[in-house]
Design a protein around this motif. Structure first.
Motif, PDB file in Angstrom:
ATOM      1  N   TYR A  76      39.056  25.881  43.116  1.00  0.00           N
ATOM      2  CA  TYR A  76      39.018  27.149  42.662  1.00  0.00           C
ATOM      3  C   TYR A  76      38.891  27.099  41.141  1.00  0.00           C
ATOM      4  CZ  TYR A  76      40.349  28.613  47.439  1.00  0.00           C
ATOM      5  OH  TYR A  76      40.192  28.825  48.520  1.00  0.00           O
ATOM      6  N   ASN A  77      38.318  27.929  40.561  1.00  0.00           N
ATOM      7  CA  ASN A  77      38.059  27.691  38.960  1.00  0.00           C
ATOM      8  C   ASN A  77      38.377  28.793  38.358  1.00  0.00           C
ATOM      9  OD1 ASN A  77      36.006  29.308  39.820  1.00  0.00           O
ATOM     10  ND2 ASN A  77      34.330  28.652  38.812  1.00  0.00           N
ATOM     11  N   TYR A  78      39.003  29.838  38.608  1.00  0.00           N
ATOM     12  CA  TYR A  78      39.768  30.617  38.029  1.00  0.00           C
ATOM     13  C   TYR A  78      41.065  31.123  38.506  1.00  0.00           C
ATOM     14  CZ  TYR A  78      35.231  32.127  35.428  1.00  0.00           C
ATOM     15  OH  TYR A  78      34.091  31.928  34.786  1.00  0.00           O
ATOM     16  N   TRP A  79      42.002  31.140  37.746  1.00  0.00           N
ATOM     17  CA  TRP A  79      43.371  30.997  38.243  1.00  0.00           C
ATOM     18  C   TRP A  79      44.244  32.406  37.336  1.00  0.00           C
ATOM     19  CZ3 TRP A  79      46.010  28.127  42.101  1.00  0.00           C
ATOM     20  CH2 TRP A  79      44.929  27.285  42.428  1.00  0.00           C
ATOM     21  N   GLY A  80      45.022  32.852  37.984  1.00  0.00           N
ATOM     22  CA  GLY A  80      46.081  33.809  37.165  1.00  0.00           C
ATOM     23  C   GLY A  80      47.028  32.931  36.724  1.00  0.00           C
ATOM     24  N   GLN A  81      48.037  33.627  36.112  1.00  0.00           N
ATOM     25  CA  GLN A  81      49.061  33.245  35.265  1.00  0.00           C
ATOM     26  C   GLN A  81      50.333  32.729  36.447  1.00  0.00           C
ATOM     27  OE1 GLN A  81      48.812  36.261  35.189  1.00  0.00           O
ATOM     28  NE2 GLN A  81      50.774  37.116  35.881  1.00  0.00           N
ATOM     29  N   GLY A  82      50.314  33.451  37.576  1.00  0.00           N
ATOM     30  CA  GLY A  82      51.456  33.235  38.403  1.00  0.00           C
ATOM     31  C   GLY A  82      52.482  34.518  38.442  1.00  0.00           C
ATOM     32  N   THR A  83      53.006  34.539  39.480  1.00  0.00           N
ATOM     33  CA  THR A  83      54.130  35.629  39.521  1.00  0.00           C
ATOM     34  C   THR A  83      55.264  35.077  40.504  1.00  0.00           C
ATOM     35  OG1 THR A  83      54.828  38.118  40.100  1.00  0.00           O
ATOM     36  CG2 THR A  83      53.392  36.711  41.478  1.00  0.00           C
TER      37      THR A  83
END
Length: 127
Positions: A114-121
């Motif tokens: 996976y090459n795009y990630w969010g910042q997390g919650t």
């Protein structure tokens, strides 16, 4: 700038529910599988669920199969994770991610694919 932004996390009692959202901006991921991962303190990031680029197929980790449901709204460029019957062991930071393959399914459960990630919650489930 491509961004994945998660929202919907919080504190919930055991047995409760939360719905996470992941909104993409800067480009469309309509041809990419999307996934959710989570990372608990002191543990490695682990796969939770994935949905195909079409939205017609899904795959879940055994630990969440049943109570969790992944879905996507391609018109809104948004992916969701409905989490029911939450347990304290579900406490973690939850991340959404876009698979690097175009129209690839099944998507792998490996974070490196996976090459795009969010910042997390943050999701915290109290007992």
């Amino acid at each position: 700038q491509v961004q994945l932004v998660e929202s919907g996390g919080g504190l919930v009692q055991a047995g409760g529910s939360l719905r996470l959202s992941c909104a993409a901006s800067g480009r469309t991921f309509s041809n990419n599988a999307m996934g959710w991962f989570r990372q608990a303190p002191g543990k490695e990031r682990e796969f939770v669920a994935a949905i195909s680029w079409s939205g017609g197929s899904t795959y879940y980790a055994d630990s969440v199969k049943g109570p969790f449901t992944i879905s996507r709204d391609k018109a809104k460029n948004t992916v969701y994770l409905q989490m029911n019957s939450l347990k304290p062991e579900d406490t973690a930071v939850y991340y959404c991610a876009a698979h690097k393959g175009v129209r690839v399914w099944p998507a792998t459960t490996v974070a490196a694919d996976y090459n795009y990630w969010g910042q997390g919650t943050q999701v915290t489930v109290s007992s």
